[in-house]
Each structure stands twice: as C-alpha cells, then as structure tokens.
Write a protein that holds these residues in place. Structure first.
Motif, PDB file in Angstrom:
ATOM      1  N   GLY A  44       0.811  -1.296  -0.170  1.00 37.23           N
ATOM      2  CA  GLY A  44       0.013  -0.018  -0.039  1.00 37.23           C
ATOM      3  C   GLY A  44       0.874   1.167   0.089  1.00 37.23           C
ATOM      4  N   ASP A  45       0.300   2.141   0.469  1.00 39.60           N
ATOM      5  CA  ASP A  45       1.023   3.619   0.256  1.00 39.60           C
ATOM      6  C   ASP A  45       2.302   3.486   1.258  1.00 39.60           C
ATOM      7  N   GLY A  46       1.835   2.970   2.514  1.00 44.00           N
ATOM      8  CA  GLY A  46       2.893   2.727   3.561  1.00 44.00           C
ATOM      9  C   GLY A  46       4.117   2.110   3.027  1.00 44.00           C
ATOM     10  N   THR A  47       3.885   1.056   2.313  1.00 43.93           N
ATOM     11  CA  THR A  47       5.173   0.247   1.625  1.00 43.93           C
ATOM     12  C   THR A  47       5.615   1.006   0.519  1.00 43.93           C
ATOM     13  N   LEU A  48       4.985   1.875  -0.176  1.00 43.01           N
ATOM     14  CA  LEU A  48       5.990   2.741  -1.174  1.00 43.01           C
ATOM     15  C   LEU A  48       6.606   4.013  -0.297  1.00 43.01           C
ATOM     16  N   LEU A  49       6.009   4.531   0.957  1.00 42.46           N
ATOM     17  CA  LEU A  49       6.952   5.447   1.840  1.00 42.46           C
ATOM     18  C   LEU A  49       7.973   4.594   2.296  1.00 42.46           C
ATOM     19  N   ASP A  60      17.654  10.400  -8.104  1.00 41.57           N
ATOM     20  CA  ASP A  60      17.695  10.943  -9.505  1.00 41.57           C
ATOM     21  C   ASP A  60      18.180   9.780 -10.347  1.00 41.57           C
ATOM     22  N   LYS A  61      18.221   8.662  -9.802  1.00 39.96           N
ATOM     23  CA  LYS A  61      18.497   7.207 -10.418  1.00 39.96           C
ATOM     24  C   LYS A  61      17.299   6.481 -10.541  1.00 39.96           C
ATOM     25  N   THR A  62      16.411   6.377  -9.738  1.00 42.18           N
ATOM     26  CA  THR A  62      15.615   5.308  -9.327  1.00 42.18           C
ATOM     27  C   THR A  62      14.112   5.688  -9.738  1.00 42.18           C
ATOM     28  N   ALA A  63      13.254   4.917 -10.506  1.00 44.85           N
ATOM     29  CA  ALA A  63      11.775   5.264 -10.366  1.00 44.85           C
ATOM     30  C   ALA A  63      10.886   4.344  -9.890  1.00 44.85           C
ATOM     31  N   PHE A  64       9.955   4.690  -9.277  1.00 43.12           N
ATOM     32  CA  PHE A  64       9.020   3.845  -8.498  1.00 43.12           C
ATOM     33  C   PHE A  64       7.822   3.352  -9.272  1.00 43.12           C
ATOM     34  N   ILE A  65       7.329   2.163  -8.627  1.00 46.30           N
ATOM     35  CA  ILE A  65       5.734   1.518  -9.339  1.00 46.30           C
ATOM     36  C   ILE A  65       5.410   0.954  -8.024  1.00 46.30           C
ATOM     37  N   GLY A  66       4.153   1.317  -7.760  1.00 47.19           N
ATOM     38  CA  GLY A  66       3.154   1.019  -6.809  1.00 47.19           C
ATOM     39  C   GLY A  66       2.133  -0.254  -7.091  1.00 47.19           C
ATOM     40  N   VAL A  67       2.186  -1.491  -6.866  1.00 47.76           N
ATOM     41  CA  VAL A  67       1.183  -2.424  -6.749  1.00 47.76           C
ATOM     42  C   VAL A  67       0.184  -2.663  -5.422  1.00 47.76           C
ATOM     43  N   HIS A  68      -0.909  -2.384  -5.357  1.00 45.81           N
ATOM     44  CA  HIS A  68      -1.642  -2.187  -4.024  1.00 45.81           C
ATOM     45  C   HIS A  68      -2.399  -3.779  -4.022  1.00 45.81           C
ATOM     46  N   THR A  69      -2.046  -4.156  -2.707  1.00 44.33           N
ATOM     47  CA  THR A  69      -2.824  -5.642  -2.276  1.00 44.33           C
ATOM     48  C   THR A  69      -3.731  -5.285  -1.205  1.00 44.33           C
ATOM     49  N   TRP A  78      -1.197  -0.243  -9.711  1.00 44.34           N
ATOM     50  CA  TRP A  78      -1.734  -1.514 -10.222  1.00 44.34           C
ATOM     51  C   TRP A  78      -2.211  -2.507  -9.400  1.00 44.34           C
ATOM     52  N   VAL A  79      -2.759  -3.615  -9.612  1.00 42.16           N
ATOM     53  CA  VAL A  79      -3.625  -4.479  -8.891  1.00 42.16           C
ATOM     54  C   VAL A  79      -2.882  -5.870  -9.139  1.00 42.16           C
ATOM     55  N   PRO A  80      -3.046  -6.838  -8.291  1.00 44.65           N
ATOM     56  CA  PRO A  80      -2.483  -7.937  -8.203  1.00 44.65           C
ATOM     57  C   PRO A  80      -3.059  -8.677  -9.825  1.00 44.65           C
ATOM     58  N   GLU A  81      -4.108  -8.506  -9.965  1.00 46.92           N
ATOM     59  CA  GLU A  81      -4.457  -9.309 -11.187  1.00 46.92           C
ATOM     60  C   GLU A  81      -3.809  -8.882 -12.284  1.00 46.92           C
ATOM     61  N   GLU A  82      -3.000  -7.763 -12.540  1.00 50.48           N
ATOM     62  CA  GLU A  82      -2.276  -7.220 -13.684  1.00 50.48           C
ATOM     63  C   GLU A  82      -0.808  -7.278 -13.705  1.00 50.48           C
ATOM     64  N   ILE A  83      -0.330  -8.350 -12.647  1.00 48.98           N
ATOM     65  CA  ILE A  83       1.036  -8.496 -12.704  1.00 48.98           C
ATOM     66  C   ILE A  83       1.741  -8.937 -13.821  1.00 48.98           C
ATOM     67  N   GLU A  84       0.956  -9.856 -14.546  1.00 45.67           N
ATOM     68  CA  GLU A  84       1.808 -10.188 -15.794  1.00 45.67           C
ATOM     69  C   GLU A  84       1.934  -8.986 -16.803  1.00 45.67           C
ATOM     70  N   LYS A  85       0.690  -8.413 -17.064  1.00 41.85           N
ATOM     71  CA  LYS A  85       0.800  -7.183 -17.811  1.00 41.85           C
ATOM     72  C   LYS A  85       1.688  -6.148 -17.434  1.00 41.85           C
ATOM     73  N   LEU A  86       1.947  -5.919 -16.156  1.00 39.36           N
ATOM     74  CA  LEU A  86       3.046  -4.951 -15.613  1.00 39.36           C
ATOM     75  C   LEU A  86       4.320  -5.629 -15.816  1.00 39.36           C
ATOM     76  N   VAL A  87       4.783  -6.809 -15.587  1.00 35.44           N
ATOM     77  CA  VAL A  87       5.815  -7.265 -15.938  1.00 35.44           C
ATOM     78  C   VAL A  87       6.439  -7.027 -17.422  1.00 35.44           C
ATOM     79  N   ILE A  88       5.506  -7.523 -18.369  1.00 33.87           N
ATOM     80  CA  ILE A  88       5.795  -6.995 -19.650  1.00 33.87           C
ATOM     81  C   ILE A  88       6.117  -5.792 -20.012  1.00 33.87           C
TER      82      ILE A  88
END
Length: 264
Positions: A44-49, A60-69, A78-88
């Motif tokens: 969740g948001d706490g994990t991203l924090l 300046d070198k790292t970008a973040f992506i969040g998947v919420h469970t 992104w939601v768990p059902e979209e994991i394959e789509k996100l990986v690709i």
C-alpha cells in the motif's frame, strides 16, 4: 535494467513479490537491491513510503512503481490481477516518468551542533511532547504568527490527501511545486490568535518554526516518529530533489481522489 521489490510483508504481498521477481528475471532483468533503476512496491502507500526512504539517496537514478494489495492507494496504481501485464510493460516498454515534489525539513539545535536534514514524501508533523505546542512561525524571513495548539502539519501536494486532509487542508495537485501548512486544534480567543486556515507556500518560500518554550518535540517524517531536544528551529520548504514514478499508462490524480473519497 536493474530492479528491486519491496513488500508489505503479508502473505499475499510476499507471494506477488516472489512471482514478479521470477518473471522479471526470466526477462533477463537484474535483481539489485543496492542500485535499482526501478523499485516495485507491493502493498500500500505505507510500503511505498518505506521504499522511498530506503532509496532516497538515489532519487535521480531510481523510479518507483506501486502495486496495491489492499485498499486503493495514491501511489499504487496496479492491482495483483495485472502482474503479468506490468512485468511485460517493465521488461519491454520504454516508460515515462512523472515527478512529484518533496518536502525538505532541516532541524537546527540550540548548541549549534550539526543540523539534521530530512526528506518527506507525505508530510512532517510537529508536536510538543508535553502540553501545548507554542511556535513562532516565519514565512519568507518575516514573522507571521505565534501558533498555539496541538501541532502543525506541513505536507507535500501528493501528501495533501493524507493527514493534511483530515485536518481540513486543501487537496493539491502533485504537479504544483508547493508545501501546505495545516493547524491541529489551534487556540483562538481574545488573547491568542492564529490564521486558522491552511497556508500554501510556493517553492521559493521557506517556513521557519521557532520554539517559544524550552521543551522536547515529537517530529514525524512520513511514518517515522522522532524525538528532538534543544531545538532552535525547524525549516520547511520544497526540496530540490523530486520523487520519480514510472508510468506505463495514464493514472489521473483527480480520478484517484474521486475513487478514494467519493466512489464506493
């Protein structure tokens, strides 16, 4: 490309983390917790924090992506059902990055010792350990008010939907380079007076909080709670650094606000 994954730590998040790690490595991406180009936050948001504070030296070198469970997050799109789509998408698609402003907090001490600098993605709060918080507030080098009350919350635009909103602060679009000051239960009577409204400061303005009493302070930086003694001043302004999010599709801010607070 190098990647790292942080997990909330529950069974669902850990399972997704391991699955994503395996999939991305199958695409010949390199798992590197020390120097990732992309950090995927699963939870969740706490994990991203947590992920932000872990990698704040590499913004300046790292970008973040969040998947919420769990519940819909403001940083997790992104939601768990979209994991394959996100990986690709991560493995095969050039991604765009969007940048959000951060809050810089510098705490200076009475004895002239080394100042402490923090970065916040959501907010900084200031409270007195005992009794009422009494602070002289300066804005852009000019005295503004003496605040008396439970505390002050200084938030970023992306953090304006968190504690700031609960205090009656405005919701700011995260494209605005600004910070917001919101009051916690201020004392207003014939003797004491505060502005009573949230204040939005642009990136070329600095807010300086100066203690009136010699007390200890509880200061939070996002999810971190810190005790500070002998505080001379607390300086807050828009940081030079920004956080970058990797975007593979539109993620409208106002839709997130609507989905989080209005839609069921």
């Amino acid at each position: 490309m190098r990647f790292a994954i942080t997990s909330k730590g529950d069974a669902v998040s850990n399972t997704l983390m391991l699955k994503m790690k395996t999939y991305l490595q199958d695409f010949e991406l390199i798992y590197d917790e020390d120097r990732p180009d992309i950090v995927v936050s699963v939870g969740g948001d706490g994990t991203l924090l947590y992920a932000f504070h872990r990698y704040k030296s590499r913004l300046d070198k790292t970008a973040f992506i969040g998947v919420h469970t769990g519940h819909l997050g403001f940083y997790a799109d992104w939601v768990p059902e979209e994991i394959e789509k996100l990986v690709i998408a991560i493995a095969k698609t050039p991604y765009q990055t969007i940048e959000y402003p951060l809050l810089e907090v510098i705490i200076r001490y009475i004895d002239g010792g080394k100042e402490t600098r923090y970065l916040a993605l959501n907010e900084c709060t200031v409270k007195s350990v005992e009794g009422t918080l009494v602070m002289d507030v300066e804005i852009k080098g000019q005295p503004f008010e003496t605040f008396r009350g439970d505390g002050l919350c200084i938030s970023t635009p992306s953090g304006s939907t968190a504690y700031n909103k609960a205090l009656g602060g405005a919701i700011l679009h995260p494209s605005l380079p600004a910070i917001q000051i919101a009051e916690m239960a201020s004392i207003n009577n014939r003797v004491f007076r505060t502005i009573g409204s949230p204040l939005v400061l642009p990136d070329h303005h600095t807010c300086l909080l100066k203690p009136v009493n010699d007390v200890d302070y509880q200061i939070t930086i996002d999810h971190l709670t810190l005790l500070h003694k002998d505080v001379k001043s607390i300086q807050c302004r828009v940081a030079k650094e920004k956080i970058r999010f990797a975007r593979f599709r539109p993620f409208p801010f106002w839709k997130r606000v609507r989905d989080s607070f209005i839609s069921g």
